[in-house]
Design an enzyme around this catalytic site. Structure first.
Site, PDB file in Angstrom:
ATOM      1  N   SER A 143      34.533  25.637  54.453  1.00 47.69           N
ATOM      2  CA  SER A 143      35.327  25.435  55.606  1.00 47.69           C
ATOM      3  C   SER A 143      35.443  26.973  56.196  1.00 47.69           C
ATOM      4  CB  SER A 143      36.682  24.964  55.417  1.00 47.69           C
ATOM      5  OG  SER A 143      37.646  25.360  56.464  1.00 47.69           O
ATOM      6  N   TYR A 168      44.676  26.057  51.104  1.00 50.14           N
ATOM      7  CA  TYR A 168      43.450  25.207  51.333  1.00 50.14           C
ATOM      8  C   TYR A 168      42.177  26.128  51.538  1.00 50.14           C
ATOM      9  CZ  TYR A 168      40.222  22.710  54.292  1.00 50.14           C
ATOM     10  OH  TYR A 168      38.846  22.106  54.618  1.00 50.14           O
TER      11      TYR A 168
END
Length: 346
Positions: A143, A168
């Site tokens: 990501s 995350y």
């Protein structure tokens, strides 16, 4: 090839599985279909792939597709240490595309355990199975959030990413490190793909594209964080899918620079430009023919002000660069939204 696509009921996983099938590969999809967002949307994606049965709890209840002779689906969580290896043993995959993960930056502040289970324990299970069942190539989703507090623009894969600002992001950076160590120790090839703000039809309901469109259509105010002073490298789903599939299909060693010792690589997949949030909102308003009511709010914990991908490595190694414009991508999403949710809108 026989390919495992985890997260196959998810946004990106659905499109990747669909594309691989269209190219003639045999695909096994895996997803736990959790309730992080509306499971009916996940079921609808699977239905497009021809899966009617979605209540299977174990690998031996594998469901076959009615539309694609070479697609089957397993409902299973990545962190299931007992049954994930049984799937690998039974299926003998050539390659694995790991797109399953607990998604969402803000949700990681509320339920951190879910991220440890899926993104860390689950990813370790995938790595162990790739090692033990001789998988040739693991492609996995990372990501843009790993860049965290990085101030250098545009973001390059050679930048230091030691300052993630959400759990995350930390789990995604951990995935990259875990993949590197496994590739080094056991010799199988791993490729991590840092996705930049993916949007498009069938997208997640917790993402800005969906939230803004839904609110504007239904005359609710949209929440505009950091008073609109945000910029994102918005990347259309078809561009992401094309990048993933190119990496999956490239034969072993043809995508590596001469002399590289490690079977390990990281790429950005983004549109190579940063779009102001207010311009993104304007594109949605123009597509809908309706002005948004805006609730201006401060910066949210875990957010960054700007993202922008340098994709030179992707161009060099795969002759590919995403290029769908915001105007076109937004219109495609709005058209899909109206078709899918039309009867429910006001």
């Amino acid at each position: 090839m026989k390919i495992l696509v985890t997260g196959a009921a998810g946004f990106i996983g659905f499109f990747v599985a669909k594309s691989l099938l269209e190219k003639g590969h045999t695909v096994v999809g895996l997803d736990n279909i959790n309730d992080y967002y509306d499971i009916n949307l996940k079921y609808a994606r699977l239905k497009k792939l021809g899966i009617a049965k979605t209540d299977a709890e174990q690998f031996n209840s594998l469901a076959s597709s009615e539309n694609h002779a070479h697609f089957s689906f397993i409902r299973l969580a990545l962190e299931d240490r007992k049954n994930i290896p049984l799937v690998f043993e039974a299926q003998a995959f050539d390659k694995v595309c790991n797109l399953a993960a607990q998604a969402g930056v803000r949700y990681s502040l509320e339920n951190p355990e879910a991220y440890v289970d899926s993104n860390l324990v689950g990813f370790l299970n995938i790595l162990e199975c790739c090692r033990n069942y001789k998988v040739k190539h693991l492609v996995y989703a990372s990501s843009s959030s790993v860049y965290g507090l990085n101030e250098k623009i545009p973001f390059e894969t050679t930048d230091t990413v030691d300052h993630p600002i959400s759990l995350y992001a930390a789990t995604k950076k951990s995935n990259e490190l875990m993949a590197h160590s496994y590739g080094h120790l056991y010799g199988f090839k791993t490729t991590g793909l840092r996705f930049f703000t993916v949007y498009g039809p069938w997208g997640r309901p917790d993402m800005a594209m969906f939230l803004f469109t839904d609110a504007i259509i239904n005359s609710r105010p949209i929440k505009v964080f950091n008073n609109g002073q945000l910029e994102r490298d918005f990347t259309y789903i078809d561009d992401i899918t094309e990048g993933v599939v190119r990496v999956m299909e490239t034969p072993m060693n043809e995508d590596r620079k001469a002399g590289q010792k490690e079977p390990y690589k990281i790429y950005n997949i983004g549109n190579s430009k940063s779009v102001k949030l207010m311009d993104f909102i304007t594109a949605i308003e123009e597509s809908l023919g309706k002005t948004a009511k805006k609730e201006m709010l401060p910066m949210q914990p875990g957010d960054v002000e700007k993202t922008w991908a340098n994709v030179d490595d992707l161009i060099q190694d795969y002759d590919y660069s995403p290029n769908t414009s915001i105007k076109i991508g937004v219109q495609y999403f709005v058209d899909w939204y109206k078709e899918y949710y039309g009867p429910l809108t006001q």
